[in-house]
Scaffold this motif. Sequence first.
Motif, PDB file in Angstrom:
ATOM      1  N   VAL A 112       0.842  -1.205   0.000  1.00  0.00           N
ATOM      2  CA  VAL A 112       0.000   0.000   0.000  1.00  0.00           C
ATOM      3  C   VAL A 112       0.874   1.251   0.000  1.00  0.00           C
ATOM      4  O   VAL A 112       0.628   2.204  -0.753  1.00  0.00           O
ATOM      5  CB  VAL A 112      -0.937   0.001   1.230  1.00  0.00           C
ATOM      6  CG1 VAL A 112      -1.661   1.338   1.351  1.00  0.00           C
ATOM      7  CG2 VAL A 112      -1.952  -1.133   1.129  1.00  0.00           C
ATOM      8  N   VAL A 113       1.911   1.242   0.841  1.00  0.00           N
ATOM      9  CA  VAL A 113       2.810   2.394   0.906  1.00  0.00           C
ATOM     10  C   VAL A 113       3.495   2.607  -0.440  1.00  0.00           C
ATOM     11  O   VAL A 113       3.609   3.743  -0.934  1.00  0.00           O
ATOM     12  CB  VAL A 113       3.864   2.199   2.025  1.00  0.00           C
ATOM     13  CG1 VAL A 113       4.922   3.294   1.969  1.00  0.00           C
ATOM     14  CG2 VAL A 113       3.183   2.194   3.377  1.00  0.00           C
ATOM     15  N   GLU A 114       3.949   1.504  -1.076  1.00  0.00           N
ATOM     16  CA  GLU A 114       4.605   1.632  -2.381  1.00  0.00           C
ATOM     17  C   GLU A 114       3.652   2.194  -3.431  1.00  0.00           C
ATOM     18  O   GLU A 114       4.035   3.028  -4.255  1.00  0.00           O
ATOM     19  CB  GLU A 114       5.129   0.264  -2.824  1.00  0.00           C
ATOM     20  CG  GLU A 114       6.317  -0.230  -2.004  1.00  0.00           C
ATOM     21  CD  GLU A 114       6.676  -1.666  -2.355  1.00  0.00           C
ATOM     22  OE1 GLU A 114       5.997  -2.254  -3.225  1.00  0.00           O
ATOM     23  OE2 GLU A 114       7.619  -2.198  -1.737  1.00  0.00           O
ATOM     24  N   GLN A 115       2.378   1.721  -3.397  1.00  0.00           N
ATOM     25  CA  GLN A 115       1.406   2.202  -4.389  1.00  0.00           C
ATOM     26  C   GLN A 115       1.078   3.682  -4.185  1.00  0.00           C
ATOM     27  O   GLN A 115       0.838   4.407  -5.136  1.00  0.00           O
ATOM     28  CB  GLN A 115       0.123   1.375  -4.311  1.00  0.00           C
ATOM     29  CG  GLN A 115       0.257   0.001  -4.950  1.00  0.00           C
ATOM     30  CD  GLN A 115      -1.097  -0.666  -5.134  1.00  0.00           C
ATOM     31  OE1 GLN A 115      -2.111  -0.197  -4.632  1.00  0.00           O
ATOM     32  NE2 GLN A 115      -1.109  -1.778  -5.846  1.00  0.00           N
ATOM     33  N   ASN A 116       1.045   4.094  -2.917  1.00  0.00           N
ATOM     34  CA  ASN A 116       0.678   5.483  -2.633  1.00  0.00           C
ATOM     35  C   ASN A 116       1.859   6.440  -2.773  1.00  0.00           C
ATOM     36  O   ASN A 116       1.690   7.649  -2.597  1.00  0.00           O
ATOM     37  CB  ASN A 116       0.083   5.587  -1.221  1.00  0.00           C
ATOM     38  CG  ASN A 116      -1.262   4.884  -1.140  1.00  0.00           C
ATOM     39  OD1 ASN A 116      -1.919   4.682  -2.155  1.00  0.00           O
ATOM     40  ND2 ASN A 116      -1.656   4.509   0.053  1.00  0.00           N
ATOM     41  N   GLY A 117       3.047   5.875  -3.024  1.00  0.00           N
ATOM     42  CA  GLY A 117       4.213   6.736  -3.205  1.00  0.00           C
ATOM     43  C   GLY A 117       4.889   7.049  -1.878  1.00  0.00           C
ATOM     44  O   GLY A 117       4.285   6.949  -0.816  1.00  0.00           O
TER      45      GLY A 117
END
Length: 480
Positions: A392-397
């Motif tokens: 999730v953190v990777e997808q949200n930047g």
Amino acid sequence: MSGTALDPRTAPVFPMAARSAMGDTQLRKNVRHATDVIQGKRARVVGEMPDWQELREAGKRIRQHTMAHLDVYLEEFERNCTKAGGVVHWARDAAEARRIIVDLVKATGSDEVIKIKSMTTEEIQLNPALEAAGIHPFETDLAELIIQLGEDQPSHIVVPALHKNRQQIREIFRTKMNLPELGERPQDLADAARMFLREKFLRVKTGVSGANFLIAETGGVCVVESEGNGRMCLTLPETLITVAGIDKVVPRFQDLEVLLQVLPRSATGERMNPYNSIWTGVDAADGPKAFHIVLMDNARTEILADAEGRQTLNCIRCGACQNACPVYRQTGGHAYGSVYAGPIGAILTPQLMEMEHAQSLPYASSLCGACYEVCPVKINIPEVLIHLRNKVVEQNGMRNVEALAMRAMGMIFQSERRFRAAQRMGRIAESPLVRKDGQGQGWIGWLPGLLGGWTQVRDLQSMPKETFRDWWEKRGTDGK
């Protein structure tokens, strides 16, 4: 809750839905009572098994081995099922599975089907698709019947109507079955359901089921249940259509020896399921004359390719993790916005949605590990939750607030000097907010901004004036 199907693409995020559910005291009371009863029964029958941990380990190895060779066992299942007279259909996603099933029902000339409880049909939202095609589905599992008549949605994998108490069920039956004099004893409710369903069993010629296990070695299908309604649904219709995720396959018939011991004990606290139905193809002298099975992928291949998330597919849908989860026990199942609720839903749903929806679900956990301790096939749910949070953190930047805060905390924890400085600054910053109680203990009842989440439902204890490190250093080298 309306009859609108639970869909992560349209459901509110978990924190918002959970806040609403927490305000429903009757729902919380019903969920807590039901899960307490099931957990008590489970603890009793698990305690009877001296080799329980060995069974869990065996179940884990069966599921791990199956997932490592899933393509081989699926092809073996197709060969043996076809040889026995079954017809195997492959569906890439929910839409294709729905289309295949609707077409098969239409080909029978029927405008009604009877259904056995199936989370897979809930996952693909089959009932609305059947209704849209002019086909009326009748649920035959008692809990699913309550959900259907009440225009509600399931809130538990094994006990879909767990959030309803007896009085609420009586009111649904009294209204929808036109039984104004219906009593409220369990026997009264069971008799009403029996009379309502018996006519459907004898009249409707097409059945739809899910599957607990697909046996590659024989091409057989296994369904377990507690009421016997499922067995009638599997044997009385002329045409039987089964839909199952590709993860339901097991290599050998003998594997059921392990799985049919751990499943009922974990699910409902029973030593064995009262009804275990296993059928292979068709037989001219008995049962349905046509058998179709729809094997559905629906993002399971992508989950299989993820080395850390793959263990999610080991799930045998017992629901034990839901009963043990402190978060689920407070919110119930609807807050998860998906047919798969609780800890297993928190890891399965985001992956089925390919991480595009339900991003709040991996955070719907205290990471206490209770789900891991009760899982009969040892799925390390907390480990997968953390893995998904990383996604999730990777997808949200890396520039969102949470990621920036975590990076800052990481920098602080890497340096003793920075850590001590942060502690001093924290004590200075909190001083205007601290209020003393009667024992002189400091408490913070309100924090500003994003930090306010910590004090929304509880007070936060103030930081101690002396840290453990300072106290330890004062003791000196002689330890006094």
